[in-house]
Design a protein around this motif. Structure first.
Motif, mmCIF file in Angstrom:
data_model
loop_
_atom_site.group_PDB
_atom_site.id
_atom_site.type_symbol
_atom_site.label_atom_id
_atom_site.label_comp_id
_atom_site.label_asym_id
_atom_site.label_seq_id
_atom_site.Cartn_x
_atom_site.Cartn_y
_atom_site.Cartn_z
ATOM 1 N N ILE A 287 0.837 -1.206 0.000
ATOM 2 C CA ILE A 287 0.000 0.000 0.000
ATOM 3 C C ILE A 287 0.873 1.258 0.000
ATOM 4 O O ILE A 287 0.646 2.206 -0.759
ATOM 5 N N MET A 288 1.921 1.241 0.840
ATOM 6 C CA MET A 288 2.813 2.420 0.916
ATOM 7 C C MET A 288 3.524 2.638 -0.411
ATOM 8 O O MET A 288 3.677 3.782 -0.861
ATOM 9 N N ALA A 289 3.985 1.552 -1.021
ATOM 10 C CA ALA A 289 4.687 1.672 -2.307
ATOM 11 C C ALA A 289 3.745 2.276 -3.343
ATOM 12 O O ALA A 289 4.124 3.156 -4.122
ATOM 13 N N PHE A 290 2.485 1.837 -3.335
ATOM 14 C CA PHE A 290 1.502 2.337 -4.297
ATOM 15 C C PHE A 290 1.216 3.821 -4.052
ATOM 16 O O PHE A 290 1.237 4.633 -4.984
ATOM 17 N N LEU A 291 0.946 4.194 -2.804
ATOM 18 C CA LEU A 291 0.579 5.590 -2.505
ATOM 19 C C LEU A 291 1.730 6.547 -2.811
ATOM 20 O O LEU A 291 1.511 7.657 -3.283
ATOM 21 N N ALA A 292 2.969 6.064 -2.549
ATOM 22 C CA ALA A 292 4.131 6.921 -2.831
ATOM 23 C C ALA A 292 4.279 7.148 -4.340
ATOM 24 O O ALA A 292 4.758 8.192 -4.771
ATOM 25 N N GLN A 293 3.844 6.156 -5.118
ATOM 26 C CA GLN A 293 3.971 6.297 -6.578
ATOM 27 C C GLN A 293 2.723 6.896 -7.227
ATOM 28 O O GLN A 293 2.736 7.212 -8.413
ATOM 29 N N HIS A 294 1.643 6.978 -6.463
ATOM 30 C CA HIS A 294 0.381 7.529 -7.000
ATOM 31 C C HIS A 294 -0.179 8.570 -6.030
ATOM 32 O O HIS A 294 -1.184 8.323 -5.355
ATOM 33 N N PRO A 295 0.470 9.753 -5.959
ATOM 34 C CA PRO A 295 0.018 10.767 -4.991
ATOM 35 C C PRO A 295 -1.431 11.172 -5.198
ATOM 36 O O PRO A 295 -2.120 11.567 -4.251
ATOM 37 N N GLU A 296 -1.936 11.044 -6.450
ATOM 38 C CA GLU A 296 -3.336 11.445 -6.690
ATOM 39 C C GLU A 296 -4.286 10.543 -5.883
ATOM 40 O O GLU A 296 -5.303 10.997 -5.367
ATOM 41 N N HIS A 297 -3.939 9.254 -5.746
ATOM 42 C CA HIS A 297 -4.776 8.349 -4.942
ATOM 43 C C HIS A 297 -4.631 8.675 -3.458
ATOM 44 O O HIS A 297 -5.605 8.621 -2.704
ATOM 45 N N ALA A 298 -3.403 8.999 -3.040
ATOM 46 C CA ALA A 298 -3.186 9.347 -1.625
ATOM 47 C C ALA A 298 -4.039 10.564 -1.264
ATOM 48 O O ALA A 298 -4.703 10.585 -0.222
ATOM 49 N N VAL B 231 -12.233 3.820 0.973
ATOM 50 C CA VAL B 231 -10.834 3.502 1.311
ATOM 51 C C VAL B 231 -10.639 1.977 1.285
ATOM 52 O O VAL B 231 -9.673 1.468 0.708
ATOM 53 N N GLU B 232 -11.567 1.236 1.882
ATOM 54 C CA GLU B 232 -11.411 -0.229 1.960
ATOM 55 C C GLU B 232 -11.398 -0.862 0.564
ATOM 56 O O GLU B 232 -10.581 -1.736 0.272
ATOM 57 N N GLN B 233 -12.304 -0.382 -0.294
ATOM 58 C CA GLN B 233 -12.359 -0.958 -1.643
ATOM 59 C C GLN B 233 -11.086 -0.619 -2.436
ATOM 60 O O GLN B 233 -10.572 -1.447 -3.191
ATOM 61 N N THR B 234 -10.600 0.598 -2.230
ATOM 62 C CA THR B 234 -9.370 1.000 -2.933
ATOM 63 C C THR B 234 -8.184 0.165 -2.449
ATOM 64 O O THR B 234 -7.359 -0.301 -3.250
ATOM 65 N N LEU B 235 -8.097 -0.059 -1.140
ATOM 66 C CA LEU B 235 -6.983 -0.859 -0.609
ATOM 67 C C LEU B 235 -7.060 -2.298 -1.127
ATOM 68 O O LEU B 235 -6.045 -2.910 -1.482
ATOM 69 N N ILE C 91 3.875 11.498 0.861
ATOM 70 C CA ILE C 91 4.626 10.241 1.001
ATOM 71 C C ILE C 91 5.408 10.082 -0.292
ATOM 72 O O ILE C 91 4.815 10.067 -1.381
ATOM 73 N N ARG C 92 6.722 9.965 -0.169
ATOM 74 C CA ARG C 92 7.552 9.766 -1.363
ATOM 75 C C ARG C 92 8.449 8.568 -1.177
ATOM 76 O O ARG C 92 8.782 8.206 -0.035
ATOM 77 N N LEU C 93 8.875 7.963 -2.287
ATOM 78 C CA LEU C 93 9.876 6.907 -2.178
ATOM 79 C C LEU C 93 11.204 7.570 -1.829
ATOM 80 O O LEU C 93 11.545 8.623 -2.394
ATOM 81 N N ALA C 94 11.943 6.957 -0.904
ATOM 82 C CA ALA C 94 13.263 7.503 -0.548
ATOM 83 C C ALA C 94 14.227 7.240 -1.701
ATOM 84 O O ALA C 94 14.080 6.249 -2.418
#
Ligand code: HEM
Length: 384
Positions: free
Chosen positions: A236-247, A258-262, A358-361
């Protein structure tokens, strides 16, 4: 072995997801290095999961309650377990989960690389499950160490190491179960109302559950689950960091959204790869006939990416929800789905509330798990 314990299926390949994407394009089912069958297509995995007569779950010589049971015996234990996992039963713990998630997020350093699987996923999972089961916070270091050891053993697929981590976990569970079973009438533990104490007072056919049955049930509720939740948080973290629009959208979305998206994020990159079955008779799949007593893997990761059902990497939470196999299907479908879903939602919402970005380091932020595990072993992120 738990319902969520990774079992050997593929080896010598860098990443289960891309490996099975390639295999699925060419074959409906394959044989792995151990000569066991692996079902790759959504329709075949779903059919096998629903066909518990021809695909038995009695895959281990060790007691596995309820995942290693078939028929009426499975139903009896399953009914007992489900009572603890309904919305009504879990709701009283939501406030605890929210507090645990908020405290964890507030404690995380900003603008400093954080490894999400171990520092967020595993820590939240251990604290939330301990709060739910009434286990002391003092067990946290031992449980976190165990999650690491279990992961290593699963990577190596070394039977001696796997047995060792299983025994270590059983020892932890026994240290909690025994005092409750042996509590004298009138003592505080005798009347304790936490989930583990209530489970210790459960009866089947009029008799109390044996220590072995209790350990097996609790092993299923914790041992594998801690790792599954931690790996899902990584995905989930990897996805949100790469898709800020979803975050950004999820920060203001309602719980159901939120549950359906996760669920959809995890479907695309399902870290809980497969479960085993044993055929009870000859079974024909396509042009292959699987002999009786063969080991067959239901590969959820592959089935969940089957292009004929989901298209190629398409992100459609509500359209894909009815076909999502992250929590399995049929009689053995995950009874902990609601608990896991709520825990994943609560930890994601707390994270999105605690930080704006949230960004990838930089430098190797994403490291894939090696088979038989899916998802990532490391997800390095920067929160700000
Ligand atoms: C993200 C987290 C989780 C994932 C991805 C997951 C996934 C699954 C899947 C795919 C199965 C089907 C196994 C099969 O068909 O052989 C399963 C079974 C099971 N799960 Fe989960 N699960 C999760 C969390 C939980 C939690 C939190 C609990 C309980 C506290 C739990 C308890 C169980 C049990 C007891 C079974 C065996 C059910 C049976 O055999 O009837 N799971 N899980």
């Amino acid at each position: 072995m738990t319902a969520h314990q990774p079992t050997s299926e593929l080896s010598g390949c860098p990443d289960v997801r891309s490996q099975t994407d390639r295999q699925r394009a060419q074959q409906r089912l394959i044989k792995n290095d151990a000569n066991d069958w692996v079902l790759l297509h959504h329709a075949d995995v779903l059919a096998a999961a629903k066909d518990d007569k021809r695909f038995s779950s009695q895959v281990s010589r060790f007691l596995q309650v309820p995942n290693g049971l078939d028929g009426a015996e499975h139903t009896q234990f399953r009914t007992l377990i489900e009572r603890y996992l309904t919305a009504e039963a879990i709701t009283p713990f939501v406030a605890d989960f929210e507090r645990i998630a908020q405290e964890l997020m507030v404690s995380l350093p900003m603008d400093t690389p954080i490894e999400a699987v171990s520092e967020i996923g595993a820590v939240f999972a251990v604290r939330a499950q301990s709060a739910w089961l009434g286990w002391p916070a003092s067990l946290e270091p031992a449980l976190l160490q165990w999650v690491k050891n279990n992961n290593n053993a699963a990577q190596q697929q070394d039977p001696i190491l796997l047995r060792q981590v299983a025994d270590d976990f059983d020892d932890i569970i026994r240290s909690i179960v025994r005092p409750r079973r042996e509590a004298a009438p009138g003592s505080p533990l005798y009347n304790a109302d936490d989930i583990t104490s209530r489970l210790c007072r459960e009866r089947i056919d009029g008799r109390l559950l044996s220590e072995e049955e209790l350990v097996s049930i609790l092993r299923n509720w914790t041992g594998g689950d801690l790792g599954s939740i931690a790996l899902c948080v990584g995905v989930i973290m990897a996805f949100l960091a790469q898709h800020p629009e979803h975050a950004q959208r999820l920060a203001h979305a309602d719980n159901q959204d939120v549950e359906q998206t996760l669920d959809e994020i995890i479907r695309l990159d399902n870290p809980f790869v497969s479960n085993r079955r044993i055929t009870t008779c000859p079974v024909t799949v396509g042009e292959h006939t699987i002999a009786p007593h063969s080991r067959v893997y239901l590969n959820w990761t592959s089935a969940n990416r089957d292009e004929s059902v989901f298209g190629v990497d398409q992100f459609k939470p509500s359209a894909h929800a009815p076909h999502n196999l992250v929590y399995g299907a049929g009689k053995h479908v995950c009874p902990g789905r609601l608990l896991a879903t709520w825990q994943l939602r609560i930890t994601t919402q707390a994270l999105l509330k605690a930080c704006k970005d949230i960004r990838l380091a930089p430098n190797s932020p994403l490291v894939r798990e090696r088979p038989p595990l899916g998802g990532y072993s490391h997800v390095w992120v920067l929160l700000s």
